[in-house]
Design an enzyme around this catalytic site. Structure first.
Site, PDB file in Angstrom:
ATOM      1  N   HIS A 251       0.801  -1.230   0.000  1.00 56.27           N
ATOM      2  CA  HIS A 251       0.000   0.000   0.000  1.00 56.27           C
ATOM      3  C   HIS A 251       0.828   1.270   0.000  1.00 56.27           C
ATOM      4  O   HIS A 251       0.272   2.359   0.163  1.00 56.27           O
ATOM      5  CB  HIS A 251      -0.922   0.031   1.222  1.00 56.27           C
ATOM      6  CG  HIS A 251      -1.977  -1.014   1.194  1.00 56.27           C
ATOM      7  ND1 HIS A 251      -3.236  -0.799   0.697  1.00 56.27           N
ATOM      8  CD2 HIS A 251      -1.939  -2.307   1.588  1.00 56.27           C
ATOM      9  CE1 HIS A 251      -3.941  -1.912   0.799  1.00 56.27           C
ATOM     10  NE2 HIS A 251      -3.173  -2.852   1.338  1.00 56.27           N
TER      11      HIS A 251
ATOM     12  N   LYS B 194      -8.783  13.359   4.968  1.00 52.03           N
ATOM     13  CA  LYS B 194      -7.855  12.243   4.984  1.00 52.03           C
ATOM     14  C   LYS B 194      -6.898  12.431   6.148  1.00 52.03           C
ATOM     15  O   LYS B 194      -6.895  13.483   6.777  1.00 52.03           O
ATOM     16  CB  LYS B 194      -7.080  12.170   3.674  1.00 52.03           C
ATOM     17  CG  LYS B 194      -6.483  13.530   3.240  1.00 52.03           C
ATOM     18  CD  LYS B 194      -5.824  13.464   1.878  1.00 52.03           C
ATOM     19  CE  LYS B 194      -6.800  13.530   0.731  1.00 52.03           C
ATOM     20  NZ  LYS B 194      -6.917  12.272   0.023  1.00 52.03           N
ATOM     21  N   ARG B 195      -6.082  11.416   6.434  1.00 50.82           N
ATOM     22  CA  ARG B 195      -5.100  11.559   7.481  1.00 50.82           C
ATOM     23  C   ARG B 195      -4.215  12.781   7.216  1.00 50.82           C
ATOM     24  O   ARG B 195      -3.986  13.144   6.059  1.00 50.82           O
ATOM     25  CB  ARG B 195      -4.232  10.292   7.561  1.00 50.82           C
ATOM     26  CG  ARG B 195      -4.956   9.118   8.155  1.00 50.82           C
ATOM     27  CD  ARG B 195      -5.324   9.384   9.579  1.00 50.82           C
ATOM     28  NE  ARG B 195      -4.134   9.376  10.404  1.00 50.82           N
ATOM     29  CZ  ARG B 195      -3.957   8.591  11.456  1.00 50.82           C
ATOM     30  NH1 ARG B 195      -4.904   7.739  11.812  1.00 50.82           N
ATOM     31  NH2 ARG B 195      -2.854   8.640  12.169  1.00 50.82           N
TER      32      ARG B 195
ATOM     33  N   LYS C  40       0.621  14.261   1.971  1.00 47.16           N
ATOM     34  CA  LYS C  40      -0.722  14.563   1.459  1.00 47.16           C
ATOM     35  C   LYS C  40      -0.916  16.067   1.235  1.00 47.16           C
ATOM     36  O   LYS C  40      -1.884  16.504   0.644  1.00 47.16           O
ATOM     37  CB  LYS C  40      -1.783  14.006   2.396  1.00 47.16           C
ATOM     38  CG  LYS C  40      -1.790  12.466   2.455  1.00 47.16           C
ATOM     39  CD  LYS C  40      -2.875  11.943   3.376  1.00 47.16           C
ATOM     40  CE  LYS C  40      -2.744  10.457   3.693  1.00 47.16           C
ATOM     41  NZ  LYS C  40      -3.340   9.581   2.674  1.00 47.16           N
TER      42      LYS C  40
ATOM     43  N   THR D  81      -8.561   6.670  -1.726  1.00 47.24           N
ATOM     44  CA  THR D  81      -9.904   6.114  -1.902  1.00 47.24           C
ATOM     45  C   THR D  81     -10.980   7.153  -1.597  1.00 47.24           C
ATOM     46  O   THR D  81     -12.098   7.036  -2.083  1.00 47.24           O
ATOM     47  CB  THR D  81     -10.111   4.866  -1.014  1.00 47.24           C
ATOM     48  OG1 THR D  81      -9.575   5.139   0.286  1.00 47.24           O
ATOM     49  CG2 THR D  81      -9.409   3.657  -1.595  1.00 47.24           C
TER      50      THR D  81
ATOM     51  N   LYS E 185     -14.784   8.037  -3.562  1.00 47.80           N
ATOM     52  CA  LYS E 185     -16.077   8.298  -2.908  1.00 47.80           C
ATOM     53  C   LYS E 185     -16.592   9.680  -3.298  1.00 47.80           C
ATOM     54  O   LYS E 185     -17.777   9.876  -3.574  1.00 47.80           O
ATOM     55  CB  LYS E 185     -15.920   8.225  -1.377  1.00 47.80           C
ATOM     56  CG  LYS E 185     -15.519   6.848  -0.895  1.00 47.80           C
ATOM     57  CD  LYS E 185     -14.981   6.877   0.532  1.00 47.80           C
ATOM     58  CE  LYS E 185     -14.193   5.604   0.808  1.00 47.80           C
ATOM     59  NZ  LYS E 185     -13.412   5.665   2.050  1.00 47.80           N
TER      60      LYS E 185
HETATM   61  C1  8GP Z   1      -3.197   3.715   2.323  1.00 45.51           C
HETATM   62  C2  8GP Z   1      -2.526   4.486   1.207  1.00 45.51           C
HETATM   63  O1  8GP Z   1      -1.868   5.611   1.740  1.00 45.51           O
HETATM   64  C3  8GP Z   1      -3.599   4.932   0.228  1.00 45.51           C
HETATM   65  O2  8GP Z   1      -3.025   5.568  -0.873  1.00 45.51           O
HETATM   66  C4  8GP Z   1      -4.390   3.723  -0.265  1.00 45.51           C
HETATM   67  O3  8GP Z   1      -5.492   4.138  -1.027  1.00 45.51           O
HETATM   68  C5  8GP Z   1      -4.899   2.931   0.919  1.00 45.51           C
HETATM   69  O4  8GP Z   1      -3.833   2.568   1.772  1.00 45.51           O
HETATM   70  C6  8GP Z   1      -5.590   1.651   0.492  1.00 45.51           C
HETATM   71  O5  8GP Z   1      -4.806   0.947  -0.415  1.00 45.51           O
HETATM   72  N1  8GP Z   1      -2.244   3.312   3.327  1.00 45.51           N
HETATM   73  C7  8GP Z   1      -2.629   3.200   4.600  1.00 45.51           C
HETATM   74  O6  8GP Z   1      -3.778   3.404   4.954  1.00 45.51           O
HETATM   75  C8  8GP Z   1      -1.623   2.768   5.553  1.00 45.51           C
HETATM   76  O7  8GP Z   1      -0.466   2.638   5.237  1.00 45.51           O
HETATM   77  N2  8GP Z   1      -2.055   2.521   6.781  1.00 45.51           N
HETATM   78  C9  8GP Z   1      -1.162   2.118   7.797  1.00 45.51           C
HETATM   79  C10 8GP Z   1      -1.764   1.820   9.081  1.00 45.51           C
HETATM   80  C11 8GP Z   1      -1.204   0.756   8.233  1.00 45.51           C
END
Ligand code: 8GP
Length: 829
Positions: free
Chosen positions: A372, A565-566, A571, A676, A680
């Site tokens: 990811h 988003k976070r 970002k 994602t 949405k």
């Molecule tokens: C996220 C990615 O940052 C995002 O681009 C992607 O859409 C999403 O994963 C699903 O594939 N990554 C995370 O959420 C992540 O690394 N979370 C960490 C807590 C494990």
């Protein structure tokens, strides 16, 4: 032959239990039944919380019936099964989603109204199940919804944290404060405790080798139990029900007998509370690796329990181990469950007497790994000494795996020590590390990224050596997706109704490609009117929340631009807030005539920062304080508002997303694996303002506002920023002005933000200054299109209805066909 008791009594009782409540009265009966039995309440003595609980229990009965039918059916069919291992499940609320998927939304609404309650109020009583940080956790939740809907024989496995992601509070000065989220305090009606499904888990201890064999005996240390809690997940328009099995750590015995005998009651209780710690809390980092022992304990407890459970089911089939991969596939959601590879080897070799080489053949046909992120700071690598202490046998097995693997590399590239060093599962140095991504690749049969560009970047950067070793086919792409059930039907019911009405059926909810048939409606005046009314209603609903919760009055005719988003440097919420300040400065400078020509904007932020992420928290503080100045500046009228909504959650997203006009997706090119929220927002008709994004291809570049350096330029720009720096006022005069404005103290003590602006003045790793000018230019284009509202609505419609490819049904079907090799097993009606 009936196993126990009297057959007729059993069957009559089963039949009596089997009635599905078909109408509102039937549903009301089941709700009242739970009020008076499960909740032990007098019918007259009810509040909305109790009504919610009884309603949820009534729905849960429906889910459990389907869950049982699905389990029975799949057991009888013995198909290949997919197990999705995710350390995060960001589910949100379940009641609305469940009644919608069951096709009983109206019936439940009627029934509860007849009982004197407003269904919306009941929905709002539910607490979010927030067992995740962000994208990765929410992705798992969308995927399990799709697995159920596609009738795939699949389960999810995760951890039952007592505390989900922290609650985000804001201090009066705009600082993020974190409070615990004890989400289970009110009891969770959606879970089914399976106290009888419990597996032993060992930590620490020592290993004794068995002479003349691959086997070893791992003993001593600390033992505990992983206990199962199930959450049934109903599919849409099917009887199939999937399951998320979450593990909770429990002591093996209620107390440690030794300390008990020694009269040390306190110590015995303490030992059990230490075990309970393991599943106490979700780690609050997103895209950032922390390296904590407790986290490794979580990972091992979860994967070991899941494997024991999966293998127990396989063993019932009475098939040889060589056929394991014909019956199961395990998808690893990132590297968090990678220890499962060593654990399967341990079980096969040490406990099942399978010779090492054969065990490795079996193991490497079972696992697939999804990556990811390409961000190096997010890649998991465990300090070797810590790993060895906690999981000594696993480290031995990893050494052996690495030894054989390095042998193969040396054979292909003799004397290429540098390559071996790069590819090794063990990172040499002081200290040494175990590289989980390398173990995941070596132990899997397939590896995928989550978007086209991301998958390409993986192959050309961090996994390049592995592409040469494994070949291109080993790596693949499965673009992420989102479920249209929650992210349109549930959160935007008016839009869903318009779509269903216009298409003449609700089949788009399971075949999102049908949305494309609505693209011509962009040219239909009446459709556009209907569209605008819905968007406006959604914006009003959000505006009410902003007024009630934040005391901010916003202009519902302004452009609602959402960046939700976070909080993370990559970002680039920074880019956005700096551009807002720039806009504010322009408004302040403008004459009344010029102001009349300006378009009004409302910028909406929401997102949590990891508690230890100083810069990300500083960005929140800046946003809040800029908001205070701008929102209270009467001089600028309603040309600009800035809102930071605290404690972002799935439930808040459900209100924000349908109301957005602009989707702000501005991370540095090549850093966001997929994203994602973009999907949405787009499917709800927000126009994309962003750097590279895969959805721009489907929506058409014409519909989007793209800007900034491209992924393949980033390295060079970074290099220049560091080694041939140009002063900021030359790189971006506009940004230099913004910084001067901040430094003048308009938004409070300027010193507070020094460490933030410094990151840009100096290396500017994320290219904020380099992209600033083109970001402003892109916003100018947004202004121009907004001035022509008909054109805007057309673009919004063209964007939304091109999003069929981003349904999680498509993603999950891609996994099923291209990786898992599992097929639909629909429970007969
Ligand atoms: C996220 C990615 O940052 C995002 O681009 C992607 O859409 C999403 O994963 C699903 O594939 N990554 C995370 O959420 C992540 O690394 N979370 C960490 C807590 C494990």
């Amino acid at each position: 032959e009936w196993p126990i008791g009297d057959e007729t009594t059993w069957k009559t009782a089963l039949d009596a239990n089997d009635v599905d409540p078909e109408d509102a009265q039937g549903v009301a009966n089941t709700v009242v039944h739970h009020i008076t039995t499960s909740l032990a309440r007098q019918a007259g003595n009810m509040d909305t919380l109790a009504a919610y609980q009884a309603t949820a229990l009534s729905v849960r009965d429906q889910l459990i019936k389907r869950w049982n039918e699905t389990t029975t059916y799949h057991t009888s069919r013995a198909p290949k099964r997919i197990y999705y291992l995710s350390i995060e499940w960001l589910i949100g609320r379940s009641l609305d989603n469940a009644v919608l998927n069951l096709g009983m939304r109206n019936t439940y609404e009627d029934a509860t109204r007849k009982l004197g309650f407003n269904f919306e109020d009941l929905l709002n009583e539910e607490r979010d199940a927030a067992l995740g940080n962000g994208g990765l956790g929410r992705l798992a939740a969308c995927y399990i919804d799709s697995m159920a809907t596609l009738c795939l024989p699949g389960w999810g496995y995760g951890l039952r944290y007592n505390y989900g992601i922290f609650k985000q509070l804001l201090s009066s000065t705009g600082e993020q404060l974190e409070a615990p989220d004890p989400w289970l305090d009110r009891e969770n009606p959606w879970e089914i405790p399976r106290l009888d499904v419990a597996y032993p888990i060992r930590f620490y201890g020592h290993v004794e080798s068995v002479p003349n064999s691959d086997k070893a005996v791992w003993q001593g240390g600390m033992e505990c139990l992983a206990v199962a809690y199930d959450t049934p997940i109903p599919g849409y328009a099917t009887k199939n029900c999937a399951n998320i099995r979450l593990w909770s750590a429990k002591p093996v015995q209620g107390f440690d007998l030794n300390s008990f005998n020694a009269g040390n009651y306190e110590a015995s209780v303490q030992a059990s509370s230490e075990v309970g710690n393991i599943t106490q809390v979700l780690y609050p980092n997103d895209n950032m690796y922390a390296g904590k022992l407790l986290r490794l304990q979580q990972q091992y407890l979860w994967t070991s329990a899941s494997l024991q459970d999966i293998l127990r089911r396989f063993l019932k089939l009475d098939k040889p181990w060589s056929q394991l991969s014909d019956f199961i596939c395990i998808q690893m959601n990132d590297t968090h469950p990678t220890i499962a590879i060593a654990e399967l080897m341990r079980i096969l070799v040490d406990e099942e007497d399978v010779p090492y080489d054969q065990a490795w053949k079996i193991t490497t046909k079972v696992f697939a790994y999804t990556n990811h992120t390409v961000l190096p700071e997010a890649l998991e690598k465990w300090e070797l000494s810590l790993f060895e202490k906690l999981l000594p046998r696993h480290l031995q097995l990893i050494y052996r795996i690495n030894y054989e693997f390095m042998g193969q590399v040396a054979k292909r590239w003799p004397n290429d020590m540098d390559r071996m060093r790069r590819m090794s599962i063990i990172e040499e140095g002081t200290p040494k590390y175990v590289r989980m991504a390398h173990l995941a690749i070596v132990g899997s049969f397939k590896v995928n990224g989550v978007a086209e560009l991301h998958s390409q970047l993986l192959q050309s950067t961090i996994f390049r050596d592995f592409v040469e070793f494994k070949g291109r086919d080993f790596f693949t792409n499965v673009t992420n997706g989102i479920t249209p059930r929650r992210w349109v039907l549930q959160c935007n019911p008016e839009l869903a109704e318009l779509v269903t009405h216009t298409l003449g059926s609700d089949q788009w909810l399971t075949n999102a490609q049908l949305l494309r048939n609505l693209l011509p409606m962009a040219e239909d005046v009446n459709f556009r009117k209907a569209w605008d009314v819905i968007k406006k209603n959604n914006k009003r609903r959000l505006a009410d929340v902003l007024e009630e919760e934040l005391g901010i009055l916003v202009n519902v005719d302004s452009i609602f631009a959402c960046q939700i988003k976070r909080m993370h440097e990559y970002k680039r919420q920074t880019l956005n807030i700096f551009a807002i300040i720039h806009r504010y400065m322009q408004i302040k400078k403008a004459t009344p005539e010029e102001r009349k020509k300006m378009q009004p904007w409302t910028f909406i932020f929401a997102g949590k920062a990891a508690p230890g992420y100083y810069i990300a928290k500083l960005v929140i503080r800046l946003i809040v304080n800029v908001g205070k100045v701008i929102n209270n500046d009467l001089d600028i009228g309603d040309l600009l508002n800035v809102c930071f909504i605290p404690d972002y959650s799935v439930s808040i997203a459900e209100v924000l997303i349908p109301a957005a006009d602009v989707s702000v997706q501005i991370s540095t090119a090549g850093t966001e694996a997929s994203g994602t929220s973009n999907m949405k927002l787009a499917i709800n008709g927000a126009l994309l303002l962003g750097t590279v994004d895969e959805i721009a291809e489907d929506a058409g570049e014409d519909q989007c506002f793209m800007f900034g350096h491209l992924a393949d330029q980033v390295q060079q720009v970074r290099f220049n920023n560091s080694y041939n720096p140009i002063p900021l006022d030359q790189r971006s005069p506009e940004l230099a002005e913004v910084f001067k404005y901040i430094e003048s103290g308009v938004f409070g003590d300027a010193h507070i933000y020094e460490s933030l602006t410094k990151t840009v003045y100096e290396h500017d790793y994320y290219l904020v200054s380099n992209d600033f000018g083109s970001y402003l230019a892109a916003q100018k284009l947004v202004d121009d299109v907004w001035a022509n509202r008909d054109e805007w609505t057309k673009k919004a419609i063209l964007t939304a209805f091109a999003m069929g490819d981003f349904s999680s049904d498509r993603s999950v079907q891609d996994y099923a066909d291209g990786i898992w090799g599992v097929e639909s097993e629909r429970v007969p009606e």
